[in-house]
Design an enzyme around this catalytic site. Structure first.
Site, PDB file in Angstrom:
ATOM      1  N   GLN A  77       5.095  -3.976   0.368  1.00  0.00           N
ATOM      2  CA  GLN A  77       4.239  -3.552   1.483  1.00  0.00           C
ATOM      3  C   GLN A  77       3.265  -2.449   1.051  1.00  0.00           C
ATOM      4  OE1 GLN A  77       3.568  -4.482   4.575  1.00  0.00           O
ATOM      5  NE2 GLN A  77       4.854  -6.295   4.346  1.00  0.00           N
ATOM      6  N   SER A  78       2.851  -2.472  -0.198  1.00  0.00           N
ATOM      7  CA  SER A  78       1.967  -1.428  -0.701  1.00  0.00           C
ATOM      8  C   SER A  78       0.617  -1.396   0.022  1.00  0.00           C
ATOM      9  CB  SER A  78       1.730  -1.664  -2.197  1.00  0.00           C
ATOM     10  OG  SER A  78       0.666  -0.860  -2.658  1.00  0.00           O
ATOM     11  N   ASN A  79       0.278  -0.247   0.569  1.00  0.00           N
ATOM     12  CA  ASN A  79      -1.068  -0.058   1.129  1.00  0.00           C
ATOM     13  C   ASN A  79      -2.103  -0.030   0.013  1.00  0.00           C
ATOM     14  OD1 ASN A  79      -0.270   0.523   3.962  1.00  0.00           O
ATOM     15  ND2 ASN A  79       0.765   2.253   2.990  1.00  0.00           N
ATOM     16  N   VAL A  81      -2.050  -1.719  -2.845  1.00  0.00           N
ATOM     17  CA  VAL A  81      -2.384  -3.075  -3.298  1.00  0.00           C
ATOM     18  C   VAL A  81      -3.338  -3.734  -2.294  1.00  0.00           C
ATOM     19  CG1 VAL A  81      -1.451  -5.396  -3.720  1.00  0.00           C
ATOM     20  CG2 VAL A  81      -0.306  -3.391  -4.704  1.00  0.00           C
TER      21      VAL A  81
END
Ligand SMILES: *Cc1c(COP(=O)(O)O)cnc(C)c1O
Length: 332
Positions: A77-79, A81
């Protein structure tokens, strides 16, 4: 001061300046002090957040090197990325990403940031929790290069000296707003993860001659380890801009008391903080970063630690899309 950044190529992606606003209802509900919010959740591009500022410098370097594909990495859930995938789309490059399987439930891998990565056409490659992201990025880059791509690797969180310049610039922007709005803050509070935001902010504040302390609320490691990570990057940034002398006068403060069981794992205080800001101000925090940082700020206020501090500025670094994979957060 701002000329210092002019020698670095930059691609404009963010809507700047972001607002600096008083949280009147929230401050009242807390019983003081005045809490201001720097709205970097409103950087605008691809639902906003702090990585956009770093990417303005990193993507410019990628272009100057003739990159065709961006490789980066983060949690599922990387912001970071998500914002990187969007920037690659905007600038006509491909994006391939290493995603660490922090959690494996269906919602987590298909909604929120994961959905948006997919929408931007980013190609994901999953690795196990705690596997080596840098090694996985190196292997992927090697494969892509062999297939004829020109690869540019954006480090995790965009946190190297070049990316941190985005937050040197943010510090200059805040210094102007403090002056224009007559604000004299006694403390800045933020979430601290891959460290580029805190390191850049500290260097920028020092360059601007502002002596306001910054507390980085940890989201993934202990206060000691985070302090080492931020300090190392502060040194890198200072050398990178030719001001090695500054590093010694910058105080790095991190607090690991609000991480809970680890990165991305909910805590009751985080959920309370997210609900409190939503219900007093109509502003979203996020479950992974800003919710935990605000839980720290609330705890400081309630413990009486901010009585003599004066106004506090909370740096809102974004993260909204992750709310959709933590549906329990609205309960109670
Ligand atoms: C990445 C991120 C942070 C932490 O910033 P770092 O520069 O990695 O320390 C804070 N908040 C949000 C929402 C983020 O996505």
């Amino acid at each position: 001061m701002a000329e210092l950044l002019d020698r670095f190529p930059r691609v404009r992606l963010a809507h700047l300046p972001t607002p600096l606003e008083l949280l009147a209802n929230f401050s009242k509900a807390l019983g003081g002090p005045d809490i201001w919010i720097k709205r970097d959740d409103c950087t605008g591009f691809a639902l906003g957040g702090n990585k956009v500022r770093k990417l303005e410098f990193l993507i410019a370097e990628a272009e100057s090197q003739g990159a065709t594909t961006i490789v980066t990495a983060g949690g599922t859930q990387s912001n970071h990325v998500r914002q990187t995938a969007a920037a690659a789309s905007r600038r006509g490059m491909g994006c391939q990403c290493i995603l660490e399987r922090v959690r494996t439930d269906d919602l987590y891998e298909t909604n929120g940031n994961a959905l948006l990565d997919h929408l931007f056409g980013a190609v994901p490659r999953f690795i196990d929790k705690d596997a080596d992201m840098d090694a996985a990025m190196a292997a992927l880059s090697h494969e892509l290069t062999a297939a004829g791509e020109m690869v540019y690797v954006v480090p995790v969180g965009g946190s190297n000296a070049l990316g941190a310049l985005g937050y040197v610039d943010c510090a200059f922007e805040m210094a102007r707003q403090f002056r224009d709005q007559g604000l004299h803050p006694g403390l800045i509070v933020q979430a601290s993860g891959s460290a580029g935001t805190q390191a850049g902010l500290l260097v920028g504040l020092a360059l601007a001659g502002l002596e306001v302390p910054v507390i980085g609320m940890c989201v993934s490691r202990s206060g000691d380890l985070q302090q080492q990570k931020v300090s190392a990057l502060v040194g890198d940034v200072c050398r990178f801009i030719g001001r090695a002398d500054l590093a010694d006068v910058i105080a790095v403060n991190c607090d690991g008391a609000y991480v809970g069981a680890g990165y991305g794992v909910e805590t009751p205080a985080m959920a309370d903080a997210v609900r409190m800001l939503a219900r007093t101000e109509g502003i979203f925090l996020d479950p992974v970063y800003t919710g935990k940082a605000m839980a720290g700020l609330i705890d400081y206020a309630r413990a009486g630690k901010l009585k003599e501090t004066g106004p506090v500025v909370f740096l809102h670094t974004g993260g909204t899309p992750a709310l959709f994979v933590y549906p329990g957060i609205a309960d109670s």
